[in-house]
Design an enzyme around this catalytic site. Structure first.
Site, PDB file in Angstrom:
ATOM      1  N   GLY A  45       0.762  -1.245   0.000  1.00 53.74           N
ATOM      2  CA  GLY A  45       0.000   0.000   0.000  1.00 53.74           C
ATOM      3  C   GLY A  45       0.792   1.295   0.000  1.00 53.74           C
ATOM      4  O   GLY A  45       0.319   2.310  -0.508  1.00 53.74           O
ATOM      5  N   GLU A  99       4.162   3.923   6.287  1.00 54.28           N
ATOM      6  CA  GLU A  99       2.965   3.087   6.211  1.00 54.28           C
ATOM      7  C   GLU A  99       1.868   3.847   5.468  1.00 54.28           C
ATOM      8  O   GLU A  99       1.831   5.084   5.485  1.00 54.28           O
ATOM      9  CB  GLU A  99       2.559   2.717   7.648  1.00 54.28           C
ATOM     10  CG  GLU A  99       1.351   1.842   7.834  1.00 54.28           C
ATOM     11  CD  GLU A  99       1.375   0.492   7.135  1.00 54.28           C
ATOM     12  OE1 GLU A  99       1.443   0.477   5.897  1.00 54.28           O
ATOM     13  OE2 GLU A  99       1.271  -0.534   7.827  1.00 54.28           O
ATOM     14  N   ASP A 100       0.986   3.115   4.812  1.00 50.11           N
ATOM     15  CA  ASP A 100      -0.127   3.768   4.107  1.00 50.11           C
ATOM     16  C   ASP A 100      -1.240   4.146   5.071  1.00 50.11           C
ATOM     17  O   ASP A 100      -1.737   5.261   5.060  1.00 50.11           O
ATOM     18  CB  ASP A 100      -0.658   2.898   2.950  1.00 50.11           C
ATOM     19  CG  ASP A 100      -1.039   1.487   3.391  1.00 50.11           C
ATOM     20  OD1 ASP A 100      -0.804   1.111   4.562  1.00 50.11           O
ATOM     21  OD2 ASP A 100      -1.586   0.745   2.555  1.00 50.11           O
ATOM     22  N   ASP A 103      -5.017   1.041  10.869  1.00 49.45           N
ATOM     23  CA  ASP A 103      -6.422   0.724  11.173  1.00 49.45           C
ATOM     24  C   ASP A 103      -6.465   0.231  12.624  1.00 49.45           C
ATOM     25  O   ASP A 103      -6.557   1.040  13.544  1.00 49.45           O
ATOM     26  CB  ASP A 103      -6.900  -0.314  10.150  1.00 49.45           C
ATOM     27  CG  ASP A 103      -8.361  -0.661  10.289  1.00 49.45           C
ATOM     28  OD1 ASP A 103      -9.121   0.159  10.808  1.00 49.45           O
ATOM     29  OD2 ASP A 103      -8.754  -1.758   9.862  1.00 49.45           O
ATOM     30  N   PHE A 152     -13.658   2.117   4.953  1.00 45.93           N
ATOM     31  CA  PHE A 152     -12.694   1.497   4.043  1.00 45.93           C
ATOM     32  C   PHE A 152     -12.395   2.455   2.889  1.00 45.93           C
ATOM     33  O   PHE A 152     -13.298   2.914   2.207  1.00 45.93           O
ATOM     34  CB  PHE A 152     -13.241   0.172   3.514  1.00 45.93           C
ATOM     35  CG  PHE A 152     -12.191  -0.648   2.844  1.00 45.93           C
ATOM     36  CD1 PHE A 152     -11.285  -1.379   3.599  1.00 45.93           C
ATOM     37  CD2 PHE A 152     -12.070  -0.658   1.460  1.00 45.93           C
ATOM     38  CE1 PHE A 152     -10.283  -2.121   2.987  1.00 45.93           C
ATOM     39  CE2 PHE A 152     -11.068  -1.394   0.839  1.00 45.93           C
ATOM     40  CZ  PHE A 152     -10.187  -2.142   1.594  1.00 45.93           C
ATOM     41  N   ARG A 165      -5.454   0.634  -6.771  1.00 44.86           N
ATOM     42  CA  ARG A 165      -4.263   1.293  -6.205  1.00 44.86           C
ATOM     43  C   ARG A 165      -3.818   2.490  -7.045  1.00 44.86           C
ATOM     44  O   ARG A 165      -3.192   3.406  -6.531  1.00 44.86           O
ATOM     45  CB  ARG A 165      -3.083   0.306  -6.148  1.00 44.86           C
ATOM     46  CG  ARG A 165      -3.267  -0.846  -5.185  1.00 44.86           C
ATOM     47  CD  ARG A 165      -1.945  -1.593  -5.018  1.00 44.86           C
ATOM     48  NE  ARG A 165      -2.098  -2.892  -4.398  1.00 44.86           N
ATOM     49  CZ  ARG A 165      -2.175  -3.115  -3.096  1.00 44.86           C
ATOM     50  NH1 ARG A 165      -2.147  -2.108  -2.246  1.00 44.86           N
ATOM     51  NH2 ARG A 165      -2.286  -4.337  -2.610  1.00 44.86           N
TER      52      ARG A 165
END
Ligand code: 5GP
Ligand code: MG
Length: 176
Positions: A45, A99-100, A103, A152, A165
């Site tokens: 990601g 990091e993307d 969560d 999401f 993506r």
């Protein structure tokens, strides 16, 4: 916006993302002035975020990647497995994790513990997105691009079933 039968609602525009990346790059360039940190992107990601971020830095840097798989049987008892380790030697180095999205926080905790085992000179955690309402973290995240609602999202590197993506902005995904 419609995409393969899904409705996508924009959460963050291209320009907002790029402006924030400039700010993050300036902060990192100042923090690591005269140093050569290693940026470690979390696959898959973060690849677009990392690519844009390193081009906005005005210090030298190196980069590498790590890949993990997380399994959430239940939100609080998920486990994380290493799929691809870094190849760089990070002992005594300034390490920046890229990091993307955070969560539950499980993946970033796994990475942080694993990197710290190698005894880096410093460890900085950068995430483009954070879902503060669901993240369960017992340590601070050094740089957060944007806090978002626990929905999401896809695009700008983030996938739905490995697709979407390539979308240039970040969207909330609504299933039909
Ligand atoms: P965590 O371990 O913090 O629960 O989740 C981390 C990983 O789950 C992220 O690195 C990302 O790969 C995936 N993930 C979490 N939330 C989202 C989301 O909203 N969209 C997408 N595409 N991936 C997500
Ligand atoms: Mg990820």
């Amino acid at each position: 916006m419609e995409f393969h039968g899904y409705t996508l609602t924009q959460v963050l525009a291209k320009e907002e993302i790029q402006n924030r990346i400039s700010e993050i790059a300036a902060e990192l360039s100042e923090k690591f002035h005269n140093e050569v940190p290693i940026l470690i992107g979390v696959l898959n990601g973060s690849f677009i975020f990392l690519a844009d971020l390193i081009r906005a830095l005005d210090i030298d840097c190196e980069m590498d990647f790590i890949k993990l798989a997380s399994y959430h049987g239940d939100k609080s008892t998920g486990t994380v497995r290493l799929r691809k380790d870094i190849s760089a030697e990070i002992t005594g180095r300034h390490v920046i994790i890229i990091e993307d999205i955070i969560d539950s926080g499980l993946t970033i905790k796994f990475i942080k513990d694993r990197m710290n085992d190698a005894d880096p000179k410093s460890l900085t955690i950068v995430t483009l997105l954070l879902k503060p309402d669901v993240a369960n973290l017992d340590f601070p995240i050094d740089i957060v691009g944007f806090e978002i609602a626990p929905e999401f999202v896809v695009g700008y590197g983030l996938d739905y079933d490995q697709k979407m993506r390539h979308l240039p902005a970040i969207y909330r995904l609504e299933k039909e």
